[in-house]
Design a protein around this motif. Structure first.
Motif, PDB file in Angstrom:
ATOM      1  N   LEU A  41      63.722   9.222  35.368  1.00  0.00           N
ATOM      2  CA  LEU A  41      62.267   9.358  35.258  1.00  0.00           C
ATOM      3  C   LEU A  41      61.822   9.785  33.865  1.00  0.00           C
ATOM      4  N   VAL A  42      62.492  10.779  33.282  1.00  0.00           N
ATOM      5  CA  VAL A  42      62.051  11.410  32.039  1.00  0.00           C
ATOM      6  C   VAL A  42      62.740  10.770  30.845  1.00  0.00           C
ATOM      7  N   GLY A  43      61.925  10.242  29.925  1.00  0.00           N
ATOM      8  CA  GLY A  43      62.465   9.648  28.711  1.00  0.00           C
ATOM      9  C   GLY A  43      62.590  10.658  27.595  1.00  0.00           C
ATOM     10  N   SER A  44      61.548  11.467  27.394  1.00  0.00           N
ATOM     11  CA  SER A  44      61.574  12.482  26.345  1.00  0.00           C
ATOM     12  C   SER A  44      60.544  13.559  26.667  1.00  0.00           C
ATOM     13  N   TYR A  45      60.689  14.700  25.996  1.00  0.00           N
ATOM     14  CA  TYR A  45      59.765  15.817  26.201  1.00  0.00           C
ATOM     15  C   TYR A  45      59.732  16.672  24.948  1.00  0.00           C
ATOM     16  N   GLU A  46      58.675  17.460  24.843  1.00  0.00           N
ATOM     17  CA  GLU A  46      58.485  18.329  23.674  1.00  0.00           C
ATOM     18  C   GLU A  46      57.505  19.432  24.073  1.00  0.00           C
ATOM     19  N   SER A  47      57.589  20.579  23.421  1.00  0.00           N
ATOM     20  CA  SER A  47      56.613  21.646  23.657  1.00  0.00           C
ATOM     21  C   SER A  47      55.214  21.140  23.314  1.00  0.00           C
ATOM     22  N   ALA A  48      54.242  21.599  24.075  1.00  0.00           N
ATOM     23  CA  ALA A  48      52.867  21.147  23.897  1.00  0.00           C
ATOM     24  C   ALA A  48      52.198  21.864  22.720  1.00  0.00           C
ATOM     25  N   ALA A  49      51.087  21.290  22.277  1.00  0.00           N
ATOM     26  CA  ALA A  49      50.273  21.916  21.234  1.00  0.00           C
ATOM     27  C   ALA A  49      49.631  23.183  21.803  1.00  0.00           C
ATOM     28  N   ARG A  50      49.193  24.033  20.919  1.00  0.00           N
ATOM     29  CA  ARG A  50      48.637  25.327  21.315  1.00  0.00           C
ATOM     30  C   ARG A  50      47.502  25.197  22.333  1.00  0.00           C
ATOM     31  N   HIS A  51      46.561  24.269  22.126  1.00  0.00           N
ATOM     32  CA  HIS A  51      45.417  24.152  23.027  1.00  0.00           C
ATOM     33  C   HIS A  51      45.783  23.516  24.371  1.00  0.00           C
ATOM     34  N   HIS A  52      46.992  22.979  24.506  1.00  0.00           N
ATOM     35  CA  HIS A  52      47.464  22.465  25.788  1.00  0.00           C
ATOM     36  C   HIS A  52      48.428  23.435  26.475  1.00  0.00           C
ATOM     37  N   TYR A  79      54.915  18.374  26.900  1.00  0.00           N
ATOM     38  CA  TYR A  79      54.505  16.976  26.965  1.00  0.00           C
ATOM     39  C   TYR A  79      55.733  16.208  27.447  1.00  0.00           C
ATOM     40  N   VAL A  80      55.562  15.318  28.403  1.00  0.00           N
ATOM     41  CA  VAL A  80      56.671  14.522  28.913  1.00  0.00           C
ATOM     42  C   VAL A  80      56.287  13.056  28.886  1.00  0.00           C
ATOM     43  N   ARG A  81      57.180  12.235  28.310  1.00  0.00           N
ATOM     44  CA  ARG A  81      56.982  10.790  28.354  1.00  0.00           C
ATOM     45  C   ARG A  81      57.942  10.251  29.412  1.00  0.00           C
ATOM     46  N   LEU A  82      57.380   9.569  30.410  1.00  0.00           N
ATOM     47  CA  LEU A  82      58.200   8.977  31.458  1.00  0.00           C
ATOM     48  C   LEU A  82      58.770   7.650  30.977  1.00  0.00           C
ATOM     49  N   ARG A  83      59.875   7.274  31.559  1.00  0.00           N
ATOM     50  CA  ARG A  83      60.495   5.996  31.206  1.00  0.00           C
ATOM     51  C   ARG A  83      59.610   4.850  31.683  1.00  0.00           C
ATOM     52  N   ILE A  93      53.241  19.211  31.716  1.00  0.00           N
ATOM     53  CA  ILE A  93      53.818  20.115  32.713  1.00  0.00           C
ATOM     54  C   ILE A  93      53.611  21.528  32.206  1.00  0.00           C
ATOM     55  N   ILE A  94      52.863  22.314  32.961  1.00  0.00           N
ATOM     56  CA  ILE A  94      52.565  23.692  32.575  1.00  0.00           C
ATOM     57  C   ILE A  94      53.523  24.612  33.317  1.00  0.00           C
ATOM     58  N   THR A  95      54.406  25.275  32.567  1.00  0.00           N
ATOM     59  CA  THR A  95      55.399  26.168  33.165  1.00  0.00           C
ATOM     60  C   THR A  95      54.993  27.625  33.054  1.00  0.00           C
ATOM     61  N   GLY A  96      54.161  27.943  32.100  1.00  0.00           N
ATOM     62  CA  GLY A  96      53.838  29.337  31.818  1.00  0.00           C
ATOM     63  C   GLY A  96      54.848  29.896  30.826  1.00  0.00           C
ATOM     64  N   LYS A  97      54.502  30.993  30.207  1.00  0.00           N
ATOM     65  CA  LYS A  97      55.362  31.574  29.171  1.00  0.00           C
ATOM     66  C   LYS A  97      56.273  32.661  29.704  1.00  0.00           C
ATOM     67  N   GLY A  98      56.073  33.085  30.924  1.00  0.00           N
ATOM     68  CA  GLY A  98      56.880  34.166  31.480  1.00  0.00           C
ATOM     69  C   GLY A  98      56.078  35.442  31.514  1.00  0.00           C
ATOM     70  N   SER A  99      56.434  36.332  32.428  1.00  0.00           N
ATOM     71  CA  SER A  99      55.620  37.529  32.612  1.00  0.00           C
ATOM     72  C   SER A  99      56.206  38.778  31.976  1.00  0.00           C
ATOM     73  N   SER A 100      57.499  38.787  31.695  1.00  0.00           N
ATOM     74  CA  SER A 100      58.068  40.007  31.135  1.00  0.00           C
ATOM     75  C   SER A 100      58.119  39.942  29.613  1.00  0.00           C
ATOM     76  N   LEU A 101      57.934  41.074  29.019  1.00  0.00           N
ATOM     77  CA  LEU A 101      57.928  41.145  27.564  1.00  0.00           C
ATOM     78  C   LEU A 101      59.334  40.922  27.014  1.00  0.00           C
ATOM     79  N   GLY A 102      59.419  40.163  25.967  1.00  0.00           N
ATOM     80  CA  GLY A 102      60.693  39.965  25.304  1.00  0.00           C
ATOM     81  C   GLY A 102      61.608  38.944  25.943  1.00  0.00           C
ATOM     82  N   SER A 103      61.150  38.257  27.002  1.00  0.00           N
ATOM     83  CA  SER A 103      62.012  37.246  27.616  1.00  0.00           C
ATOM     84  C   SER A 103      61.204  35.995  27.917  1.00  0.00           C
ATOM     85  N   ASP A 104      61.888  34.881  27.919  1.00  0.00           N
ATOM     86  CA  ASP A 104      61.240  33.634  28.281  1.00  0.00           C
ATOM     87  C   ASP A 104      61.101  33.579  29.793  1.00  0.00           C
ATOM     88  N   GLY A 105      60.135  32.809  30.246  1.00  0.00           N
ATOM     89  CA  GLY A 105      59.939  32.645  31.670  1.00  0.00           C
ATOM     90  C   GLY A 105      61.067  31.848  32.294  1.00  0.00           C
TER      91      GLY A 105
END
Length: 186
Positions: free
Chosen positions: A156-167, A174-178, A126-138
């Motif tokens: 639906l969602v079993g677990s999730y984690e931030s993706a690797a840099r190239h993703h 990264y999301v693992r579905l149940r 799931i690609i959310t983006g990092k946010g557009s303003s400086l100093g704040s999360d999206g």
């Protein structure tokens, strides 16, 4: 004299251009060309997909008298995260929520996860983006993990984690579905 599209444009390019042109307002004294809307859009429309996903049955609830509800999603285990990051475990589907409002992203993400769950897919990006303003999360970067703890996402969602840099790094998850469970006939 009418301008014709360049010979090198594909139908998909023309469709995309027509979508952009429809959203623009013409200058004073100018009108939209008559041939702007002549290509039919064969691509799926998110609103139709969301409506279809809303009509689809939710995953079967395993809760019976005395049983606990589905637990809140937790962090993805390290070996699975490493395998996803190195490409040894396939990301079976992905969705990009860039440029959407929270309500649009919520509806699209819920429909996407329902379809993935119905197809038996286990790992999605799931690609959310990092946010557009400086100093704040999206906004979506903060909101999506919070949505996973809500009753509509818990089954639906079993677990999730931030993706690797190239993703996508911090702007993707990264999301693992149940797993789907078979409902026993009585």
């Amino acid at each position: 004299m009418k301008k014709r599209p360049a010979a090198g444009l594909t139908d998909e390019d023309r469709i995309l251009w027509n979508q952009v042109a429809r959203s623009a307002t013409p200058l004073k004294g100018k009108a939209l060309p008559d041939d702007l809307f002549e290509i039919e859009d064969p691509l799926p429309h998110p609103q139709q997909d969301v409506a279809a996903a809303a009509d689809a049955a939710p995953p079967p609830s395993r809760r019976r008298d005395g049983e606990r509800p589905a637990p809140a999603p937790r962090a993805l285990d390290r070996p699975t995260r490493d395998k996803l990051a190195k490409g040894r475990l396939q990301i079976e589907a992905r969705v990009d929520l860039h440029g959407m409002t929270q309500s649009e992203a919520h509806a699209l993400l819920l429909g996407f996860l329902h379809r993935a769950y119905a197809l038996g897919i286990r790992h999605v990006l799931i690609i959310t983006g990092k946010g557009s303003s400086l100093g704040s999360d999206g906004v979506l970067r903060k909101a999506v993990p919070a949505w996973f703890a809500t009753p509509s996402f818990k089954p639906l969602v079993g677990s999730y984690e931030s993706a690797a840099r190239h993703h996508g790094g911090g702007g993707a998850l990264y999301v693992r579905l149940r797993r789907q469970t078979e409902v026993k006939a009585r």
